[in-house]
Structures are given as structure tokens and as C-alpha cells.
Design a protein around this motif. Sequence first.
Motif, PDB file in Angstrom:
ATOM      1  N   PHE A   1       1.313   9.597  -5.766  1.00 58.43           N
ATOM      2  CA  PHE A   1       1.805  10.963  -5.601  1.00 58.43           C
ATOM      3  C   PHE A   1       2.936  11.277  -6.585  1.00 58.43           C
ATOM      4  O   PHE A   1       3.084  12.420  -7.017  1.00 58.43           O
ATOM      5  N   VAL A   2       3.721  10.260  -6.927  1.00 56.98           N
ATOM      6  CA  VAL A   2       4.760  10.483  -7.938  1.00 56.98           C
ATOM      7  C   VAL A   2       4.128  10.792  -9.292  1.00 56.98           C
ATOM      8  O   VAL A   2       4.601  11.656 -10.040  1.00 56.98           O
ATOM      9  N   LEU A   3       3.042  10.105  -9.600  1.00 55.27           N
ATOM     10  CA  LEU A   3       2.352  10.371 -10.859  1.00 55.27           C
ATOM     11  C   LEU A   3       1.801  11.783 -10.904  1.00 55.27           C
ATOM     12  O   LEU A   3       1.787  12.438 -11.961  1.00 55.27           O
ATOM     13  N   ASP A   4       1.370  12.283  -9.761  1.00 52.03           N
ATOM     14  CA  ASP A   4       0.835  13.635  -9.713  1.00 52.03           C
ATOM     15  C   ASP A   4       1.888  14.659 -10.136  1.00 52.03           C
ATOM     16  O   ASP A   4       1.584  15.651 -10.799  1.00 52.03           O
ATOM     17  N   LYS A   5       3.157  14.417  -9.745  1.00 52.80           N
ATOM     18  CA  LYS A   5       4.243  15.322 -10.122  1.00 52.80           C
ATOM     19  C   LYS A   5       4.865  14.947 -11.468  1.00 52.80           C
ATOM     20  O   LYS A   5       5.178  15.818 -12.284  1.00 52.80           O
ATOM     21  N   GLY A   6       5.057  13.658 -11.678  1.00 49.07           N
ATOM     22  CA  GLY A   6       5.698  13.224 -12.917  1.00 49.07           C
ATOM     23  C   GLY A   6       4.844  13.475 -14.141  1.00 49.07           C
ATOM     24  O   GLY A   6       5.364  13.760 -15.229  1.00 49.07           O
ATOM     25  N   LEU A   7       3.513  13.375 -13.998  1.00 55.68           N
ATOM     26  CA  LEU A   7       2.637  13.627 -15.140  1.00 55.68           C
ATOM     27  C   LEU A   7       2.702  15.079 -15.586  1.00 55.68           C
ATOM     28  O   LEU A   7       2.630  15.378 -16.783  1.00 55.68           O
TER      29      LEU A   7
ATOM     30  N   VAL B   1       0.841  -1.208   0.000  1.00 53.09           N
ATOM     31  CA  VAL B   1       0.000   0.000   0.000  1.00 53.09           C
ATOM     32  C   VAL B   1       0.871   1.252   0.000  1.00 53.09           C
ATOM     33  O   VAL B   1       0.568   2.240  -0.680  1.00 53.09           O
ATOM     34  N   ALA B   2       1.977   1.222   0.754  1.00 52.54           N
ATOM     35  CA  ALA B   2       2.893   2.371   0.759  1.00 52.54           C
ATOM     36  C   ALA B   2       3.483   2.605  -0.623  1.00 52.54           C
ATOM     37  O   ALA B   2       3.597   3.751  -1.082  1.00 52.54           O
ATOM     38  N   GLY B   3       3.856   1.530  -1.313  1.00 54.99           N
ATOM     39  CA  GLY B   3       4.367   1.681  -2.669  1.00 54.99           C
ATOM     40  C   GLY B   3       3.316   2.218  -3.626  1.00 54.99           C
ATOM     41  O   GLY B   3       3.609   3.050  -4.488  1.00 54.99           O
ATOM     42  N   ALA B   4       2.071   1.750  -3.471  1.00 58.76           N
ATOM     43  CA  ALA B   4       0.992   2.245  -4.335  1.00 58.76           C
ATOM     44  C   ALA B   4       0.715   3.723  -4.076  1.00 58.76           C
ATOM     45  O   ALA B   4       0.499   4.499  -5.023  1.00 58.76           O
ATOM     46  N   LEU B   5       0.716   4.140  -2.807  1.00 61.80           N
ATOM     47  CA  LEU B   5       0.486   5.552  -2.502  1.00 61.80           C
ATOM     48  C   LEU B   5       1.627   6.422  -3.026  1.00 61.80           C
ATOM     49  O   LEU B   5       1.391   7.520  -3.556  1.00 61.80           O
TER      50      LEU B   5
ATOM     51  N   VAL C   1      13.964   8.315  -9.813  1.00 59.72           N
ATOM     52  CA  VAL C   1      14.729   8.632  -8.605  1.00 59.72           C
ATOM     53  C   VAL C   1      13.915   8.299  -7.360  1.00 59.72           C
ATOM     54  O   VAL C   1      14.450   7.777  -6.366  1.00 59.72           O
ATOM     55  N   ALA C   2      12.611   8.594  -7.383  1.00 59.73           N
ATOM     56  CA  ALA C   2      11.769   8.308  -6.216  1.00 59.73           C
ATOM     57  C   ALA C   2      11.722   6.809  -5.932  1.00 59.73           C
ATOM     58  O   ALA C   2      11.844   6.375  -4.776  1.00 59.73           O
ATOM     59  N   LEU C   3      11.569   5.997  -6.986  1.00 62.04           N
ATOM     60  CA  LEU C   3      11.521   4.541  -6.780  1.00 62.04           C
ATOM     61  C   LEU C   3      12.868   4.008  -6.309  1.00 62.04           C
ATOM     62  O   LEU C   3      12.939   3.186  -5.381  1.00 62.04           O
ATOM     63  N   ALA C   4      13.964   4.472  -6.930  1.00 64.22           N
ATOM     64  CA  ALA C   4      15.290   3.964  -6.571  1.00 64.22           C
ATOM     65  C   ALA C   4      15.659   4.325  -5.138  1.00 64.22           C
ATOM     66  O   ALA C   4      16.151   3.479  -4.382  1.00 64.22           O
ATOM     67  N   LEU C   5      15.429   5.568  -4.749  1.00 62.12           N
ATOM     68  CA  LEU C   5      15.783   5.981  -3.385  1.00 62.12           C
ATOM     69  C   LEU C   5      14.941   5.241  -2.346  1.00 62.12           C
ATOM     70  O   LEU C   5      15.448   4.855  -1.291  1.00 62.12           O
TER      71      LEU C   5
END
Length: 338
Positions: free
Chosen positions: A152-158, A144-148, A241-245
Motif C-alpha cells: 500500500f505504501v508503494l501505491d502512494k509512493g509510486l 505478512v503485515a509488513g509486506a501488505l 516515514v511509514a516504515l520508521a513509524l
Amino acid sequence: MARTKKKRPKNPTGEMTLVEHLQELRQRIIVSLVAVTVGTVIGFIWYQSAPPHIMSLGEIIRGPYCNLPSDLRADFTGEGECRLLATSPFEMFMLRLKVGALAGVVLASPVWLTEIWKFITPGLHKNERRYTLTFVTLAVVLFVAGALLAYFVLDKGLYVLMSMGSEVQVAALTGGEYYSFLIALIVIFGVSFEVPLVIVMLNLVGVLRYEHVKDKRRGIIVLIFIFAAVMTPGQDPFSMVALALSICVLVEAAFQFCRVHDRKRNEERPAWMDLDDEEASGPIEAPAPIGTAGRITAEPIEAPAPIRSAPARRPGGADTQRAPKQGFEGGADFGDVL
């Protein structure tokens, strides 16, 4: 007369044949599929209808796209409403089904994760089977933490992706393209967050130890960044970067758990039990050549002393032998002989 059903004998050691393993695997797969199916039905209904004070699943997933400025997305209604484009008759139904299936997998995760753990636990020790609730809870929380985080990453990356070349074109995303992108991102982030839990499981069963990875952190970090660059669907630097970190932080936490657990295991287990047979038996010396051993010397054996028989006694009690009488010159008396 009704036949009584024979009870299966208990197996305290957990040993099973190959057929029993396959039967157990089939049973656990069926239970998991039933749970996912029920969750999919709930997600399919939740996509459009939601309880009061709760957003529908379709609005939640559409949120990152609708958060874009109005000049970066196409207006298909003429009233400024946020809508995605459908290009085929069955596209909206299939999108709803895909979103419902993803929601079913997430909602049923406590069930199928428990089934996976129960299938693995027969190979663990009794004290390690107590971690069932902890394992399932951590697995659900991490997914669930990964999905959330993906949401939020999609909100910025999009925004980064859509703002490139916005002076020339306007993005008109179809529902299939957008939902496929979002679902892939959520699944990749959610599954990637389970990697630390897999490391902990391998350490608990004794397959992976801290000494195997303590000197390989640099290579592991490089592999994590390569994995993030390849697996992120948008190929944008922000999500990569968000996923790797995030994975690096979680993997390091798993390594620290392995370090503490190995230290505790070494304190409870003697060092000689971890040695193989050759090391435990000590160095084996080469045999000495034949003939170098000390020779056996024979010692003379003395002759045994003669055995003297006891003098016979007469019925009257007198001895048959008497001391020689003095008389003749030879010193012998022949009177007894006659």
C-alpha cells in the motif's frame, strides 16, 4: 537375521556436541529449503494461473503501477492496457521466477520459522518452549503485515515518484526495474517487522532486559529513522516515514512486553540469585596485623590429690591394719608386728 536399529538415548537436558549441533542445523536447513522450493513452484504457477475468483500473482504485483493515471505511464499496446516493458529475452522468465521465489519464502514461512525456533529451544527452559506456536504465528503475521504495508505504501509512493517532472517525461518502466523495486520494498518491510519479535526472544532467553533500553528510547528512535532512510529503495519520504513509524510502534510494544516479563521474573526469582559471588558473600574485611590478637595467659594447675589405697583384708575378713592399742606411752602396740 535382521539387525535391530539401536535407538538413540534420550537427552533430557538438551546438551549436544558440536558435531550434533552441525548435524541438526544441516537437517533443519534441508527441511527449510525443501519447503521454500515447494512454495516457489506454487508461486511460479500462481504468477500466471490462479483459481477462480482469485487474482493471479502477476496482476497483484502489477497493481500499484496500473493504478497510476494513464498520463503518467507509457502505453505500449495502443489500447490503453497496463503493460510493463521487457528488454531481454529471458527477462520475463526471470521475473516470474523471482516473484515465485518470493511467494515461496512467504508461503513456506511457517515451516522455516518453526525450524529456526526448534533449533533455538534447546537453550531455553521447558516453560519457554511452549511458545513455539505463538512465535511462529506472530512471525508470519508480522511479515505478512509488513509486506501488505509495503504494497500500500508503494501505491502512494509510486505516484509521488512518477509525478515529479511529468510535464517533461513519461515513465516507461521495465518489468525488471519495477519488480526489483517492489520485491526489495516488500522484503525490507517484512524483515523489519520481525525486529520486535527478536527483542522479545532476547528477553525470554535473558540476554536483553528492560532496564537496558528504558533510558535509550531517543537514540533508538533516531537509529530507526536512519535505518528507514537508508533501507527504503525509493528514498521517498512517504515510505521512509511509514516504515520508521511502524517500527517505532512495534518496538515500543516489545519494550512493554519486556517490562512486564522482567517484573514477573523478579517476583518469582529472589534478588540474591542475581548477585555475583562477591556481592552475595558480603564485604570482606582486611585481616588484622600479626600480634594484635589477644594473648593467651597461662593459669597455674593445682597438683592432684594423692591416691589412697584401700586397706587389704585377711582371709578371715579382718583388716590387716588395726587401730593403735593403748599401752605404751608412745601410743603404739607392737604385738601385731611380732
